[in-house]
Design a protein around this motif. Structure first.
Motif, short mmCIF file in Angstrom:
data_model
loop_
_atom_site.label_atom_id
_atom_site.label_comp_id
_atom_site.label_asym_id
_atom_site.label_seq_id
_atom_site.Cartn_x
_atom_site.Cartn_y
_atom_site.Cartn_z
N ALA A 1 47.72 -61.09 -57.74
CA ALA A 1 46.38 -60.70 -58.16
C ALA A 1 46.20 -60.68 -59.67
O ALA A 1 45.16 -61.12 -60.19
CB ALA A 1 46.04 -59.32 -57.59
N SER A 2 47.19 -60.19 -60.41
CA SER A 2 47.02 -59.97 -61.85
C SER A 2 47.98 -60.75 -62.72
O SER A 2 47.91 -60.66 -63.95
CB SER A 2 47.20 -58.47 -62.16
N GLY A 3 48.91 -61.45 -62.12
CA GLY A 3 49.93 -62.15 -62.89
C GLY A 3 51.02 -61.17 -63.33
O GLY A 3 50.83 -59.95 -63.28
N TYR A 4 52.13 -61.72 -63.74
CA TYR A 4 53.26 -60.88 -64.15
C TYR A 4 52.88 -60.00 -65.35
O TYR A 4 53.07 -58.80 -65.34
CB TYR A 4 54.47 -61.76 -64.47
N ALA A 5 52.31 -60.61 -66.37
CA ALA A 5 51.97 -59.87 -67.60
C ALA A 5 50.89 -58.83 -67.36
O ALA A 5 50.86 -57.80 -68.03
CB ALA A 5 51.54 -60.84 -68.69
N GLY A 6 50.02 -59.07 -66.40
CA GLY A 6 48.93 -58.15 -66.13
C GLY A 6 49.27 -57.04 -65.16
O GLY A 6 48.42 -56.22 -64.82
N THR A 7 50.50 -57.00 -64.69
CA THR A 7 50.94 -56.00 -63.72
C THR A 7 51.86 -55.00 -64.39
O THR A 7 52.80 -55.38 -65.09
CB THR A 7 51.69 -56.67 -62.56
N THR A 8 51.61 -53.71 -64.16
CA THR A 8 52.48 -52.67 -64.71
C THR A 8 53.31 -52.06 -63.58
O THR A 8 52.97 -52.18 -62.40
CB THR A 8 51.66 -51.55 -65.38
N VAL A 9 54.37 -51.38 -63.97
CA VAL A 9 55.19 -50.65 -62.99
C VAL A 9 54.31 -49.61 -62.30
O VAL A 9 54.42 -49.38 -61.10
CB VAL A 9 56.43 -50.01 -63.67
N HIS A 10 53.42 -49.00 -63.06
CA HIS A 10 52.50 -48.01 -62.48
C HIS A 10 51.63 -48.65 -61.40
O HIS A 10 51.40 -48.04 -60.34
CB HIS A 10 51.64 -47.39 -63.58
#
Length: 85
Positions: free
Chosen positions: A42-51
């Motif tokens: 959905a958000s790409g690796y860079a756009g995804t946080t652990v949270h």
């Protein structure tokens, strides 16, 4: 004398002797992997946080870090397993 298992960060890993607890841990790991996969799509690796991953999996960010260590290792875990469930 038996040595306790340790993570790469030096934290002791609690040994699971209960089949029920082992199954719960396996299910938690799978929920985290599925949540990470969906978030990365959905958000790409860079756009995804652990949270983000933790919230989607219904666990704390500390649980995600305890299971995988880093977002990158979590992504690698999902990649290695492909779409197997």
């Amino acid at each position: 004398m038996r040595m306790a298992a340790v993570t790469s960060s030096g934290k002791r890993i609690r040994a699971y002797r209960s089949e029920r607890r082992s199954e719960q841990a396996r299910q938690t790991r799978q929920r985290i992997l599925r949540a990470a996969h969906a978030a990365f799509l959905a958000s790409g690796y860079a756009g995804t946080t652990v949270h983000d991953i933790a919230t989607a999996a219904g666990v704390s960010a500390k649980t995600v870090e305890a299971v995988f260590g880093t977002k990158r290792r979590g992504a690698q875990g999902r990649y290695r397993r492909g779409n197997r469930r």
